[in-house]
Design a protein around this motif. Structure first.
Motif, PDB file in Angstrom:
ATOM      1  N   TYR A 121       0.835  -1.205   0.000  1.00 24.13           N
ATOM      2  CA  TYR A 121       0.000   0.000   0.000  1.00 24.13           C
ATOM      3  C   TYR A 121       0.871   1.257   0.000  1.00 24.13           C
ATOM      4  O   TYR A 121       0.631   2.189  -0.761  1.00 24.13           O
ATOM      5  CB  TYR A 121      -0.907   0.051   1.234  1.00 24.13           C
ATOM      6  CG  TYR A 121      -2.030  -0.953   1.306  1.00 24.13           C
ATOM      7  CD1 TYR A 121      -2.667  -1.462   0.173  1.00 24.13           C
ATOM      8  CD2 TYR A 121      -2.503  -1.373   2.547  1.00 24.13           C
ATOM      9  CE1 TYR A 121      -3.719  -2.373   0.280  1.00 24.13           C
ATOM     10  CE2 TYR A 121      -3.556  -2.274   2.658  1.00 24.13           C
ATOM     11  CZ  TYR A 121      -4.153  -2.768   1.527  1.00 24.13           C
ATOM     12  OH  TYR A 121      -5.199  -3.652   1.640  1.00 24.13           O
ATOM     13  N   LYS A 159       2.628   1.883  -3.293  1.00 21.26           N
ATOM     14  CA  LYS A 159       1.640   2.264  -4.315  1.00 21.26           C
ATOM     15  C   LYS A 159       1.214   3.708  -4.111  1.00 21.26           C
ATOM     16  O   LYS A 159       1.123   4.483  -5.079  1.00 21.26           O
ATOM     17  CB  LYS A 159       0.432   1.319  -4.236  1.00 21.26           C
ATOM     18  CG  LYS A 159      -0.737   1.703  -5.135  1.00 21.26           C
ATOM     19  CD  LYS A 159      -0.451   1.468  -6.593  1.00 21.26           C
ATOM     20  CE  LYS A 159      -1.740   1.616  -7.412  1.00 21.26           C
ATOM     21  NZ  LYS A 159      -1.579   2.490  -8.563  1.00 21.26           N
ATOM     22  N   LEU A 171      -3.631  -1.733  -8.613  1.00 21.70           N
ATOM     23  CA  LEU A 171      -3.006  -2.399  -7.463  1.00 21.70           C
ATOM     24  C   LEU A 171      -2.590  -3.835  -7.805  1.00 21.70           C
ATOM     25  O   LEU A 171      -1.472  -4.236  -7.486  1.00 21.70           O
ATOM     26  CB  LEU A 171      -3.907  -2.352  -6.237  1.00 21.70           C
ATOM     27  CG  LEU A 171      -3.305  -2.939  -4.960  1.00 21.70           C
ATOM     28  CD1 LEU A 171      -2.045  -2.189  -4.527  1.00 21.70           C
ATOM     29  CD2 LEU A 171      -4.329  -2.923  -3.835  1.00 21.70           C
ATOM     30  N   PHE A 227      -7.381  -7.780   1.495  1.00 18.26           N
ATOM     31  CA  PHE A 227      -6.466  -7.603   0.377  1.00 18.26           C
ATOM     32  C   PHE A 227      -6.836  -8.545  -0.770  1.00 18.26           C
ATOM     33  O   PHE A 227      -6.833  -8.140  -1.937  1.00 18.26           O
ATOM     34  CB  PHE A 227      -5.019  -7.844   0.838  1.00 18.26           C
ATOM     35  CG  PHE A 227      -3.987  -7.510  -0.194  1.00 18.26           C
ATOM     36  CD1 PHE A 227      -3.629  -6.197  -0.444  1.00 18.26           C
ATOM     37  CD2 PHE A 227      -3.368  -8.516  -0.921  1.00 18.26           C
ATOM     38  CE1 PHE A 227      -2.671  -5.891  -1.394  1.00 18.26           C
ATOM     39  CE2 PHE A 227      -2.403  -8.219  -1.877  1.00 18.26           C
ATOM     40  CZ  PHE A 227      -2.058  -6.902  -2.112  1.00 18.26           C
ATOM     41  N   ILE A 234      -6.687   2.742  -1.628  1.00 21.06           N
ATOM     42  CA  ILE A 234      -5.458   3.551  -1.610  1.00 21.06           C
ATOM     43  C   ILE A 234      -5.791   4.989  -1.217  1.00 21.06           C
ATOM     44  O   ILE A 234      -5.096   5.609  -0.416  1.00 21.06           O
ATOM     45  CB  ILE A 234      -4.739   3.481  -2.982  1.00 21.06           C
ATOM     46  CG1 ILE A 234      -4.237   2.050  -3.258  1.00 21.06           C
ATOM     47  CG2 ILE A 234      -3.618   4.503  -3.083  1.00 21.06           C
ATOM     48  CD1 ILE A 234      -3.244   1.500  -2.250  1.00 21.06           C
ATOM     49  N   ILE A 255      -6.665   5.134   2.606  1.00 25.28           N
ATOM     50  CA  ILE A 255      -5.442   5.044   3.421  1.00 25.28           C
ATOM     51  C   ILE A 255      -4.667   6.349   3.350  1.00 25.28           C
ATOM     52  O   ILE A 255      -4.200   6.868   4.365  1.00 25.28           O
ATOM     53  CB  ILE A 255      -4.572   3.848   2.987  1.00 25.28           C
ATOM     54  CG1 ILE A 255      -5.285   2.532   3.292  1.00 25.28           C
ATOM     55  CG2 ILE A 255      -3.210   3.887   3.697  1.00 25.28           C
ATOM     56  CD1 ILE A 255      -4.613   1.312   2.681  1.00 25.28           C
ATOM     57  N   THR A 286       2.863   4.719   6.127  1.00 28.56           N
ATOM     58  CA  THR A 286       1.764   3.762   5.976  1.00 28.56           C
ATOM     59  C   THR A 286       2.108   2.393   6.535  1.00 28.56           C
ATOM     60  O   THR A 286       1.389   1.856   7.377  1.00 28.56           O
ATOM     61  CB  THR A 286       1.349   3.648   4.496  1.00 28.56           C
ATOM     62  OG1 THR A 286       0.959   4.944   4.036  1.00 28.56           O
ATOM     63  CG2 THR A 286       0.197   2.685   4.319  1.00 28.56           C
TER      64      THR A 286
END
Length: 196
Positions: free
Chosen positions: A19, A22, A40, A82, A106, A109, A118
């Motif tokens: 995460y 990304k 992702l 996930f 994403i 978060i 993160t």
């Protein structure tokens, strides 16, 4: 031969690292005026290529990671979540979340934790996001004037699931927030009934 599975603890620790990388990669592309180019699911493969360099080694670790995600999804809420957002969804096989859901996750978060923290914060057992921040993010990501508008009282759900923070006001771990928002989206889409 089938790849050996990565242990569930390793898989669960790698997910926040994926995460984070990304989020950072998307931020760089956005700063350059480009739309993020990798989904992702595509990025997961890229993550292992960057980490291991050598193609055969990267492929081996990627395969072991994915085998671990498949095997341990039912044992860990983080791994289950996930697996759903990257399209390995044994719970609703007719629904493909791998297109829009990863971008949604994403974004959620990135609104809650600093990009470069993160992995550290998601892997910390004590880290929670304060209830007011969670409500603010939920309100932003599930607006009331869209088909994804919550069918339940989000503020009440957040407060009921909150736990005391170590050095903060009561809050929720990021994994719990993601699970709550996914549940709300599934209810809004008519995929699951409102739990009693």
């Amino acid at each position: 031969p089938r790849p050996k599975e990565m242990p569930p603890g390793v898989v669960a620790k790698l997910i926040p690292q994926i995460y984070e990388e990304k989020i950072l990669a998307d931020a760089i592309e956005t700063k350059m005026g480009r739309v993020p180019s990798m989904s992702l699911p595509q990025f997961v493969s890229h993550f292992f290529s960057r980490r291991y360099g050598l193609a055969s080694l990267a492929h081996k670790h990627h395969e072991e990671f994915m085998a671990g995600v498949r095997k341990f999804a039912k044992a860990s809420p983080r791994i289950k979540f996930f697996s759903i957002i990257i399209g390995l969804n044994p719970y609703a096989p007719d629904v493909d979340f791998s297109v829009a859901m990863p971008d949604f996750v994403i974004k959620v978060i990135s609104l809650m934790v600093p990009a470069n923290k993160t992995a550290e914060l998601l892997n910390s057992r004590d880290h929670t996001i304060e209830c007011n921040k969670v409500f603010e993010v939920a309100h932003k990501m599930l607006p009331h004037d869209t088909p994804l508008a919550p069918k339940r009282n989000i503020r009440e759900l957040i407060v009921n699931r909150a736990r005391p923070g170590k050095n903060t006001l009561p809050g929720l771990p990021v994994d719990d927030i993601l699970e709550l928002l996914l549940e709300e989206m599934l209810i809004a889409m008519g995929r699951i009934e409102i739990p009693v």
